[in-house]
Motif scaffolding. Structure first.
Motif, mmCIF file in Angstrom:
data_model
loop_
_atom_site.group_PDB
_atom_site.id
_atom_site.type_symbol
_atom_site.label_atom_id
_atom_site.label_comp_id
_atom_site.label_asym_id
_atom_site.label_seq_id
_atom_site.Cartn_x
_atom_site.Cartn_y
_atom_site.Cartn_z
ATOM 1 N N ARG A 13 39.599 -69.535 20.410
ATOM 2 C CA ARG A 13 39.196 -70.298 19.224
ATOM 3 C C ARG A 13 39.535 -69.542 17.957
ATOM 4 O O ARG A 13 39.655 -68.321 17.943
ATOM 5 C CB ARG A 13 37.691 -70.532 19.270
ATOM 6 C CG ARG A 13 37.312 -71.488 20.370
ATOM 7 C CD ARG A 13 35.965 -72.044 20.092
ATOM 8 N NE ARG A 13 35.427 -72.609 21.306
ATOM 9 C CZ ARG A 13 34.300 -73.292 21.330
ATOM 10 N NH1 ARG A 13 33.598 -73.440 20.226
ATOM 11 N NH2 ARG A 13 33.870 -73.795 22.458
ATOM 12 N N ALA A 14 39.664 -70.302 16.883
ATOM 13 C CA ALA A 14 40.091 -69.699 15.617
ATOM 14 C C ALA A 14 39.000 -68.850 14.976
ATOM 15 O O ALA A 14 39.297 -67.920 14.220
ATOM 16 C CB ALA A 14 40.527 -70.790 14.641
ATOM 17 N N TYR A 15 37.755 -69.154 15.283
ATOM 18 C CA TYR A 15 36.654 -68.434 14.630
ATOM 19 C C TYR A 15 36.737 -66.920 14.893
ATOM 20 O O TYR A 15 36.950 -66.491 16.016
ATOM 21 C CB TYR A 15 35.312 -68.955 15.144
ATOM 22 C CG TYR A 15 34.156 -68.195 14.522
ATOM 23 C CD1 TYR A 15 33.730 -68.496 13.231
ATOM 24 C CD2 TYR A 15 33.532 -67.158 15.212
ATOM 25 C CE1 TYR A 15 32.692 -67.781 12.648
ATOM 26 C CE2 TYR A 15 32.502 -66.432 14.635
ATOM 27 C CZ TYR A 15 32.087 -66.752 13.342
ATOM 28 O OH TYR A 15 31.082 -66.025 12.758
ATOM 29 N N GLY A 16 36.577 -66.150 13.832
ATOM 30 C CA GLY A 16 36.468 -64.713 13.993
ATOM 31 C C GLY A 16 37.783 -63.973 14.135
ATOM 32 O O GLY A 16 37.801 -62.766 14.360
ATOM 33 N N ARG A 17 38.891 -64.686 13.986
ATOM 34 C CA ARG A 17 40.172 -63.988 14.150
ATOM 35 C C ARG A 17 40.385 -63.032 12.971
ATOM 36 O O ARG A 17 39.905 -63.288 11.872
ATOM 37 C CB ARG A 17 41.328 -64.986 14.243
ATOM 38 C CG ARG A 17 41.633 -65.685 12.946
ATOM 39 C CD ARG A 17 42.491 -66.922 13.134
ATOM 40 N NE ARG A 17 42.778 -67.555 11.849
ATOM 41 C CZ ARG A 17 41.900 -68.286 11.184
ATOM 42 N NH1 ARG A 17 40.674 -68.464 11.641
ATOM 43 N NH2 ARG A 17 42.239 -68.842 10.031
ATOM 44 N N PRO A 18 41.118 -61.937 13.200
ATOM 45 C CA PRO A 18 41.376 -61.019 12.078
ATOM 46 C C PRO A 18 42.303 -61.660 11.052
ATOM 47 O O PRO A 18 43.095 -62.536 11.388
ATOM 48 C CB PRO A 18 42.046 -59.807 12.748
ATOM 49 C CG PRO A 18 42.517 -60.281 14.068
ATOM 50 C CD PRO A 18 41.690 -61.464 14.471
ATOM 51 N N ALA A 19 42.170 -61.213 9.815
ATOM 52 C CA ALA A 19 43.042 -61.742 8.757
ATOM 53 C C ALA A 19 44.490 -61.382 9.073
ATOM 54 O O ALA A 19 44.790 -60.259 9.484
ATOM 55 C CB ALA A 19 42.644 -61.153 7.412
ATOM 56 N N ALA A 20 45.378 -62.353 8.904
ATOM 57 C CA ALA A 20 46.805 -62.106 9.178
ATOM 58 C C ALA A 20 47.426 -61.290 8.040
ATOM 59 O O ALA A 20 47.006 -61.383 6.892
ATOM 60 C CB ALA A 20 47.527 -63.441 9.331
ATOM 61 N N THR A 21 48.429 -60.497 8.396
ATOM 62 C CA THR A 21 49.055 -59.609 7.403
ATOM 63 C C THR A 21 50.573 -59.747 7.464
ATOM 64 O O THR A 21 51.134 -60.229 8.446
ATOM 65 C CB THR A 21 48.701 -58.136 7.696
ATOM 66 O OG1 THR A 21 49.105 -57.839 9.042
ATOM 67 C CG2 THR A 21 47.215 -57.877 7.537
ATOM 68 N N PHE A 22 51.230 -59.303 6.392
ATOM 69 C CA PHE A 22 52.697 -59.327 6.380
ATOM 70 C C PHE A 22 53.232 -57.906 6.385
ATOM 71 O O PHE A 22 52.523 -56.952 6.072
ATOM 72 C CB PHE A 22 53.244 -60.130 5.204
ATOM 73 C CG PHE A 22 52.741 -59.693 3.855
ATOM 74 C CD1 PHE A 22 53.287 -58.606 3.203
ATOM 75 C CD2 PHE A 22 51.709 -60.396 3.238
ATOM 76 C CE1 PHE A 22 52.825 -58.212 1.959
ATOM 77 C CE2 PHE A 22 51.243 -60.004 1.988
ATOM 78 C CZ PHE A 22 51.796 -58.906 1.355
ATOM 79 N N ASP A 23 54.501 -57.808 6.756
ATOM 80 C CA ASP A 23 55.164 -56.515 6.834
ATOM 81 C C ASP A 23 55.617 -56.118 5.430
ATOM 82 O O ASP A 23 56.580 -56.676 4.888
ATOM 83 C CB ASP A 23 56.365 -56.629 7.789
ATOM 84 C CG ASP A 23 56.981 -55.284 8.097
ATOM 85 O OD1 ASP A 23 56.960 -54.409 7.206
ATOM 86 O OD2 ASP A 23 57.492 -55.114 9.217
ATOM 87 N N GLU A 24 54.937 -55.169 4.844
ATOM 88 C CA GLU A 24 55.218 -54.807 3.440
ATOM 89 C C GLU A 24 56.614 -54.210 3.286
ATOM 90 O O GLU A 24 57.275 -54.409 2.273
ATOM 91 C CB GLU A 24 54.178 -53.799 2.938
ATOM 92 C CG GLU A 24 52.781 -54.386 2.889
ATOM 93 C CD GLU A 24 51.753 -53.401 2.374
ATOM 94 O OE1 GLU A 24 52.132 -52.256 2.058
ATOM 95 O OE2 GLU A 24 50.572 -53.785 2.305
ATOM 96 N N LYS A 25 57.055 -53.463 4.292
ATOM 97 C CA LYS A 25 58.347 -52.790 4.150
ATOM 98 C C LYS A 25 59.488 -53.799 4.056
ATOM 99 O O LYS A 25 60.495 -53.557 3.397
ATOM 100 C CB LYS A 25 58.568 -51.844 5.333
ATOM 101 C CG LYS A 25 59.483 -50.685 5.001
ATOM 102 C CD LYS A 25 59.705 -49.780 6.186
ATOM 103 C CE LYS A 25 58.727 -48.643 6.235
ATOM 104 N NZ LYS A 25 59.044 -47.678 7.302
ATOM 105 N N LEU A 26 59.316 -54.945 4.712
ATOM 106 C CA LEU A 26 60.327 -55.986 4.609
ATOM 107 C C LEU A 26 60.207 -56.768 3.309
ATOM 108 O O LEU A 26 61.194 -57.075 2.654
ATOM 109 C CB LEU A 26 60.177 -57.001 5.760
ATOM 110 C CG LEU A 26 60.524 -56.589 7.172
ATOM 111 C CD1 LEU A 26 60.238 -57.765 8.107
ATOM 112 C CD2 LEU A 26 61.982 -56.181 7.274
ATOM 113 N N THR A 27 58.998 -57.114 2.968
ATOM 114 C CA THR A 27 58.815 -58.207 2.008
ATOM 115 C C THR A 27 58.640 -57.761 0.567
ATOM 116 O O THR A 27 58.763 -58.579 -0.333
ATOM 117 C CB THR A 27 57.593 -59.054 2.404
ATOM 118 O OG1 THR A 27 56.455 -58.187 2.541
ATOM 119 C CG2 THR A 27 57.830 -59.779 3.709
ATOM 120 N N GLN A 28 58.320 -56.482 0.338
ATOM 121 C CA GLN A 28 58.090 -56.057 -1.040
ATOM 122 C C GLN A 28 59.375 -55.497 -1.634
ATOM 123 O O GLN A 28 60.041 -54.655 -1.031
ATOM 124 C CB GLN A 28 56.970 -55.021 -1.090
ATOM 125 C CG GLN A 28 55.646 -55.640 -0.639
ATOM 126 C CD GLN A 28 54.471 -54.725 -0.847
ATOM 127 O OE1 GLN A 28 54.617 -53.508 -0.951
ATOM 128 N NE2 GLN A 28 53.283 -55.315 -0.898
#
Ligand code: FES
Ligand SMILES: [Fe+2]
Length: 419
Positions: free
Chosen positions: A12-27
């Motif tokens: 279930r979706a409840y309680g899932r960790p916050a999703a993150t992006f790959d900073e080395k690629l995207t910044q």
């Protein structure tokens, strides 16, 4: 006592960790690993014909800058805030020797030298101030800028595809320092998300079978409606995919698509046209927007829409039958394009949510290589393709061809050699 219903809570979706992006690629900003890698190369920032008698605001690798062309024809790229009291040079007046700030008239040349301070003509302040600037030059109809450390400024590469043209061929530049609008946005997207979601797509040959062919009708050409066999390989400076589609007549349609560090792609066209691809740059503007510039070799005098050859032309009968700017949410849900799938990944793709599989091999290879190169820069080394004495030889080796089904010899089209 009433019995409690038993639910299976797994997944279930409840309680899932916050999703993150790959900073080395995207910044891509100054001081970030990816941003410092991108700053080690010449990057296209506009088409030459976009810069005429008025200054143009451009955003490149998160930096807001002003691009102008003095009345002698020389392009310049400067920090927007005037070094006197900070008004924007977007409203500057173009003169033969440079750009004049409209507030108190300080005049700057294309390298930011202050030439005049008219309200205090004898002042020596002009010897002390300099408008921050970046080097630019024009080649093949595009303006290229170098935003990196001065002592590391590389030679512009020798691009094999663009050399030794036949007398009836010419290089045509495409793209814009502004996001596309109208029908043009249908091909090039609105460019309002992180550059990697667009760049990943060039190393994603199987989405052509689903998104562009089988999910909702053939967008480009019938011949692409076959799931390709794909091999992915590292080249000297990037990643290439070799895509084979076995045709009913026994021949094999081959697409070769290539990426070159750090943000170049040479992608076989999604059309029945055989031959070499063009070359393109995906340049981060902010970290949630980008610009896309192309160079294609075309026969002289052909339809200028050939600029978009590497992206292909949508079939006129595909889509809701109205101009792109009038498409509603429902139209986009019924007629999915590259734009909605990439924008659908968010302003920045959340990589922690991904589950890469065998079909994502080339994408994963490309990301890995980019991060390795960013690490090299962070460690004080030069990334691949950066040369100071002789120009780096950038070998384009992408395009479409037809092969003999038994021998895989090239029968027609681009034969797979370096161009
Ligand atoms: S703010 Fe530019 S000259 Fe004064
Ligand atoms: Fe696509």
């Amino acid at each position: 006592m009433s019995e409690q219903p038993v639910f299976d809570s797994a997944g279930r979706a409840y309680g899932r960790p916050a999703a993150t992006f790959d900073e080395k690629l995207t910044q891509s900003g100054p001081g970030t690993p990816g941003g410092e890698l991108l700053r080690r190369y010449w990057q296209p920032v506009a088409r030459c014909d976009e810069v005429a008698d008025l200054p143009v605001a451009v955003t490149v690798l998160t930096e807001d800058l002003i691009l102008f062309r003095d009345k002698s024809g020389n392009p310049g790229l400067v920090y927007p805030r005037c070094m006197h009291r900070g008004t924007s040079l977007l409203y500057g007046k173009i003169e033969p020797r440079g750009i004049r700030c409209p507030y108190h008239g300080w005049l700057y040349d294309t390298q930011g030298r202050c030439l005049e301070t008219p309200c205090e003509p004898d002042s020596r302040v002009k010897e002390k101030v300099r408008q921050p600037w970046y080097p630019v030059f024009e080649r093949f109809g595009l303006i290229f800028a170098y935003l990196g450390p001065p002592e590391k400024e590389p030679r512009f590469p020798a691009i094999s595809l663009l050399e030794n043209l036949a007398p009836d061929e010419e290089v045509v530049a495409g793209g814009s320092c502004r996001p596309p609008t109208g029908q043009h946005a249908l091909f090039a997207g609105h460019q309002d998300f992180n550059w990697w979601s667009f760049y990943d797509n060039f190393m994603d040959p199987v989405h052509v079978f689903v998104l562009h062919s089988s999910i909702n009708g053939i967008q480009f050409v019938e011949s692409l409606n076959i799931l390709p066999e794909v091999e992915s390989e590292y080249t000297d400076d990037g990643v290439r995919t070799v895509q084979h589609r076995r045709l009913e007549d026994g021949r094999v349609h081959q697409r070769l698509s290539q990426t070159v560090m750090p943000n170049i792609n040479c992608t076989a066209g999604v059309s029945d046209e055989l031959g070499p691809s063009g070359i393109s740059w995906t340049v981060a503007a902010t970290d949630s927007s980008y610009r896309f510039f192309t160079l294609n070799v075309v026969k002289k005098g052909v339809d200028p829409r050939s600029n978009m050859r590497s992206l292909g032309m949508l079939r006129p009968e595909w889509g809701p039958g109205k101009p792109y700017e009038e498409w509603t949410l429902e139209d986009h849900q019924r007629w999915q394009t590259d734009y909605v799938t990439q924008k659908g990944q968010g302003d920045v793709n959340l990589h922690s949510d991904e589950h890469l599989t065998v079909i994502d091999r080339a994408t994963a290879m490309l990301r890995r290589l980019f991060k390795q190169q960013a690490d090299k820069v962070a460690n004080g080394e030069d990334p691949v393709g950066v040369c100071y004495e002789e120009p780096y030889r950038l070998k384009v080796m992408a395009g479409n061809s037809l092969l003999d089904g038994d021998t895989l010899e090239c029968l027609d089209g681009y034969d797979g050699r370096y161009m």
